[in-house]
Scaffold this motif. Structure first.
Motif, PDB file in Angstrom:
ATOM      1  N   THR A  16      -7.875   4.088   0.966  1.00 20.37           N
ATOM      2  CA  THR A  16      -8.837   3.500   0.311  1.00 20.37           C
ATOM      3  C   THR A  16      -9.449   4.769  -0.639  1.00 20.37           C
ATOM      4  O   THR A  16     -10.242   4.589  -1.818  1.00 20.37           O
ATOM      5  CB  THR A  16     -10.074   3.014   1.076  1.00 20.37           C
ATOM      6  N   LYS A  38      -2.941  -5.679   1.779  1.00 18.60           N
ATOM      7  CA  LYS A  38      -3.941  -5.878   0.684  1.00 18.60           C
ATOM      8  C   LYS A  38      -4.467  -7.220   0.994  1.00 18.60           C
ATOM      9  O   LYS A  38      -3.800  -7.964   1.228  1.00 18.60           O
ATOM     10  CB  LYS A  38      -3.402  -5.532  -0.693  1.00 18.60           C
ATOM     11  N   TYR A  39      -5.645  -7.541   0.516  1.00 16.76           N
ATOM     12  CA  TYR A  39      -5.982  -8.908   0.337  1.00 16.76           C
ATOM     13  C   TYR A  39      -5.226  -9.575  -0.607  1.00 16.76           C
ATOM     14  O   TYR A  39      -4.825  -9.002  -1.622  1.00 16.76           O
ATOM     15  CB  TYR A  39      -7.748  -8.881  -0.041  1.00 16.76           C
ATOM     16  N   ARG A  50       0.958  -1.232   0.006  1.00 23.01           N
ATOM     17  CA  ARG A  50      -0.043   0.119  -0.065  1.00 23.01           C
ATOM     18  C   ARG A  50       0.959   1.316   0.142  1.00 23.01           C
ATOM     19  O   ARG A  50       0.346   2.444  -0.074  1.00 23.01           O
ATOM     20  CB  ARG A  50      -0.871   0.075   1.049  1.00 23.01           C
ATOM     21  N   PRO A 101      -1.204  -9.255   4.341  1.00 24.95           N
ATOM     22  CA  PRO A 101      -2.346  -9.060   3.487  1.00 24.95           C
ATOM     23  C   PRO A 101      -3.355  -8.315   4.641  1.00 24.95           C
ATOM     24  O   PRO A 101      -4.488  -7.743   4.127  1.00 24.95           O
ATOM     25  CB  PRO A 101      -2.879 -10.252   3.177  1.00 24.95           C
ATOM     26  N   ASP A 111      -4.092 -11.427  -3.817  1.00 26.52           N
ATOM     27  CA  ASP A 111      -4.167 -11.326  -5.265  1.00 26.52           C
ATOM     28  C   ASP A 111      -5.521 -10.087  -5.646  1.00 26.52           C
ATOM     29  O   ASP A 111      -6.276 -10.503  -6.384  1.00 26.52           O
ATOM     30  CB  ASP A 111      -4.586 -12.702  -5.656  1.00 26.52           C
ATOM     31  N   SER A 112      -5.301  -9.195  -4.840  1.00 30.17           N
ATOM     32  CA  SER A 112      -6.321  -7.954  -5.208  1.00 30.17           C
ATOM     33  C   SER A 112      -5.775  -6.693  -5.075  1.00 30.17           C
ATOM     34  O   SER A 112      -4.734  -6.480  -4.363  1.00 30.17           O
ATOM     35  CB  SER A 112      -7.547  -8.263  -4.313  1.00 30.17           C
ATOM     36  N   ASP A 113      -6.347  -5.730  -5.422  1.00 30.16           N
ATOM     37  CA  ASP A 113      -6.080  -4.528  -5.055  1.00 30.16           C
ATOM     38  C   ASP A 113      -6.959  -3.642  -3.874  1.00 30.16           C
ATOM     39  O   ASP A 113      -6.869  -2.477  -3.940  1.00 30.16           O
ATOM     40  CB  ASP A 113      -6.085  -3.364  -6.223  1.00 30.16           C
ATOM     41  N   ILE A 114      -7.497  -4.894  -3.073  1.00 32.71           N
ATOM     42  CA  ILE A 114      -8.474  -4.236  -2.080  1.00 32.71           C
ATOM     43  C   ILE A 114      -7.620  -4.156  -0.841  1.00 32.71           C
ATOM     44  O   ILE A 114      -6.932  -5.012  -0.474  1.00 32.71           O
ATOM     45  CB  ILE A 114      -9.577  -5.036  -1.648  1.00 32.71           C
TER      46      ILE A 114
END
Length: 665
Positions: A445, A471-472, A352, A467, A474-477
């Motif tokens: 965010t 980030k979670y 991040r 994570p 395998d994601s960009d969240i």
């Protein structure tokens, strides 16, 4: 301005290569020198210092009589003496190291409140006769000693000096100030030498061609302390309590270190006698309200304001002595003061972190996380109880059973002497988030507000996966707008307890880099800053210790409670005082400021408390680790007399630091 001519001679000391060039730079600095000339002088200074420090024979106490510089024309005026003292201050600032290299590790790391991310340091494996940090620090401190020797000898013995005063009284005052500063600086250097190496050669005279030697001896600590005592007594007599400026040594500085010296000698009544006038002086007072340029900063408090505003002119009534620096500021000498960014977290690993100026400013700059605060030194009641809840967690209890357990139970302490298990009460301002970094809140965010739900810290600790902070998978969240700091240790493949996810570790916020103040560039690691090296609160705690060791617990509690009251902590009663409580209080107040190993060696608590509170050094620290290895290069260069190595490193030299009354380790 026509420069003076400097002559060459067979006499002088080798360190004049270093001190002379530093003096030349300072003597001509300020409005008398244009910027291009400053640049050339600094380059000349740096190259000369580099030449001296990298000398083949490690001539820390030696010289080449045929090539040294003669100082007659330097020490002919007060301006020359002041320039020479500026070179001493320049050298003193190097204790914080160049760039990310922290020389102070000899006196701070591997203790109850400081550990490092380097396993070989935590386990003392790097402590060998060729340990480069030990060699560098040894040579550096003798530069201070030898330059101070020259200043002292010539100021005390040369009647022809032009002290540049308007009358005899003013001339005598200037002379006494120079002598006092130089003697206190010499005592400061020997303090560091003996608490790193034990017995060392005592050099208290200007080295000339007539007394040049290749047969130095390691003098007993008692002999060296006698010289330190003489030096500090003269400094107390010669200097004013405050002095001209906080960048110069003053009487308060000399009283503080003389008081500590008396404690180390077991002369508690004398420690009280010398410290009490300082602690009762109207010239200083504890800071207890917001002040300075950070007074309106919401993410701050009056305790932290002291580190952001080091000078009395800014309202810092507690500051005794500072290592001057700052973005664009002039300061005495060449070497800069590097802010202790090694103590802050290394947050570059987070996905991040987009490495923008705004985000690096939030993280406190591009730090290295080389040194870490131990959990013990950072825990408040909530922290301790949270880890205690997880201390019996085993593999079956982990969220991810493939992960190794934390082994919290192997390093979480539990007191049985009536002291709290946690360091900070919730009301103690020194342990609140404005003083101790426990989380980062930012609109990661990008929804316009800091409100996104984050995983709780209780959930993050057992998961201990990026994570859940970042980030979670395998994601960009992003998980949320809050990033927690906490401690993670795990067993290594070699079987020892190791740090894990160093960028998460909780740390004191005293040394967070500030864009535009401590650095012009948050993307570099070698940030510089003016650092308060000595504060009144430290003197209060020394006086309290002296009273307690002298059997006056009521007086001791009075002075400790002045510090605790300022912090918002509860008052301690005289019957609850103990040496461990005093050491706890020193950590609460002075963590990463004081040279902690010196305090623990002086009080006979180094081995015990390192084994109890340092997760990465416990079980590795041995009695002989009280001393660093004596530099082998120095032993080899002393060609005309055998010089013994320290016990545990191939020799037999050792020492006992603690006087009667303290624990005997």
């Amino acid at each position: 301005m026509k420069p003076k001519k400097y002559t060459l001679s067979h006499t002088g000391i080798m360190t004049m290569i270093a001190s002379f060039t530093s003096m030349l730079a300072i003597r001509l600095c300020g409005n008398l020198i244009n910027k291009p000339m400053k640049k050339h002088i600094k380059i000349f200074t740096f190259l000369s210092l580099l030449l001296f420090i990298s000398c083949n024979e490690d001539t820390f106490l030696k010289e080449d009589p045929k090539a040294a510089l003669y100082a007659t024309n330097i020490y002919d005026t007060y301006t020359g003496f002041r320039s020479s003292m500026n070179s001493v201050y320049s050298q003193m600032r190097r204790i914080n190291g160049e760039s990310v290299r922290t020389w102070a590790q000899l006196w701070q790391q591997n203790t109850d409140n400081v550990m490092t991310r380097t396993h070989s340091i935590n386990q003392f494996a790097d402590y060998t006769p060729t340990f480069s940090i030990a060699k560098d620090c040894y040579n550096w401190l003798y530069i201070i000693v030898n330059t101070s020797n020259m200043i002292i000898y010539r100021a005390e013995n040369d009647a022809s000096v032009n002290w540049e005063g308007t009358n005899e009284e003013e001339n005598n005052k200037k002379r006494k100030i120079i002598i006092g500063e130089a003697r206190a600086a010499r005592a400061w250097a020997y303090r560091l030498l003996i608490y790193a190496f034990g017995p060392v050669p005592l050099s208290a005279a200007e080295i000339t061609g007539s007394n040049y030697s290749n047969a130095w001896e390691r003098d007993p600590i008692g002999v060296i302390k006698a010289q330190m005592k003489e030096d500090l007594l003269i400094a107390v007599e010669n200097l004013d309590m405050i002095g001209e400026t906080q960048i110069y040594i003053n009487q308060a500085f000399a009283r503080h270190y003389l008081g500590e010296l008396y404690l180390s000698l077991g002369e508690f009544d004398k420690a009280i006698e010398v410290l009490k006038p300082l602690c009762e002086s109207k010239d200083y007072s504890l800071v207890n309200s917001r002040f300075g340029r950070t007074a309106e900063r919401e993410d701050g408090n009056y305790f932290m304001d002291m580190f952001r505003n080091p000078y009395r002119k800014d309202g810092n009534t507690e500051s005794i002595f500072v290592f001057a620096n700052g973005v664009g500021d002039l300061f005495p000498g060449y070497f800069k003061t590097y802010v202790k960014t090694a103590y802050t977290g290394d947050y570059r690993d987070f996905a991040r972190n987009n490495k923008t100026e705004e985000e690096y400013t939030l993280w406190g700059g591009k730090s290295r996380g080389r040194c870490h605060n131990t959990p013990f030194s950072m825990f408040n009641e909530e922290d301790y109880n949270r880890y205690k809840k997880f201390k019996d967690l085993d593999e079956e209890g982990m969220v991810d059973p493939l992960r190794n357990p934390y082994l919290i139970k192997y390093w979480l302490w539990e007191h049985n002497d009536g002291r709290d298990n946690f360091m900070y009460e919730n009301e103690d301002i020194r342990g609140q988030h404005t003083s101790v970094r426990r989380f980062f809140a930012y609109d990661w965010t990008k929804d316009g507000e800091i409100s996104a739900k984050s995983i709780s810290l209780d959930e993050a600790i057992p998961r201990h996966e990026d994570p859940y902070q970042d980030k979670y998978p395998d994601s960009d969240i992003f998980v949320g707008d809050t990033v927690y700091t906490f401690f993670l240790f795990q067993p290594s493949a070699q079987g020892y307890l190791a740090w894990f996810k160093k960028h998460l570790y909780t740390y004191t916020r005293k040394w967070e880099a500030e864009l535009g103040y401590s650095t012009d560039n948050v993307f570099v690691e070698n940030c510089t800053q003016t650092i308060v090296h000595l504060r009144l609160a430290d003197s209060y705690l020394l006086l309290a210790e002296a009273y307690m060791m002298n059997g006056s617990n009521n007086d001791a509690a009075t002075w400790i409670n002045k510090v605790r009251e300022r912090a918002g902590a509860s008052m301690i009663s005289a019957d609850k005082l103990s040496l461990d409580f005093v050491l706890d209080e020193r950590s609460r107040e002075l963590v990463t400021e004081e040279l902690r190993k010196i305090t623990l060696l002086r009080t006979g608590k180094f081995i015990e408390r390192t084994n109890l509170y340092n997760p990465l050094s416990m079980g590795y620290v041995k009695d002989y680790h009280k001393l660093a290895p004596f530099p082998q290069a120095t032993i080899d260069a002393n060609k005309d007399k055998a010089m013994d190595q320290n016990l545990g490193y191939g020799g037999s030299t050792t020492c006992d630091f603690t006087p009667a009354g303290y624990p005997d380790e």
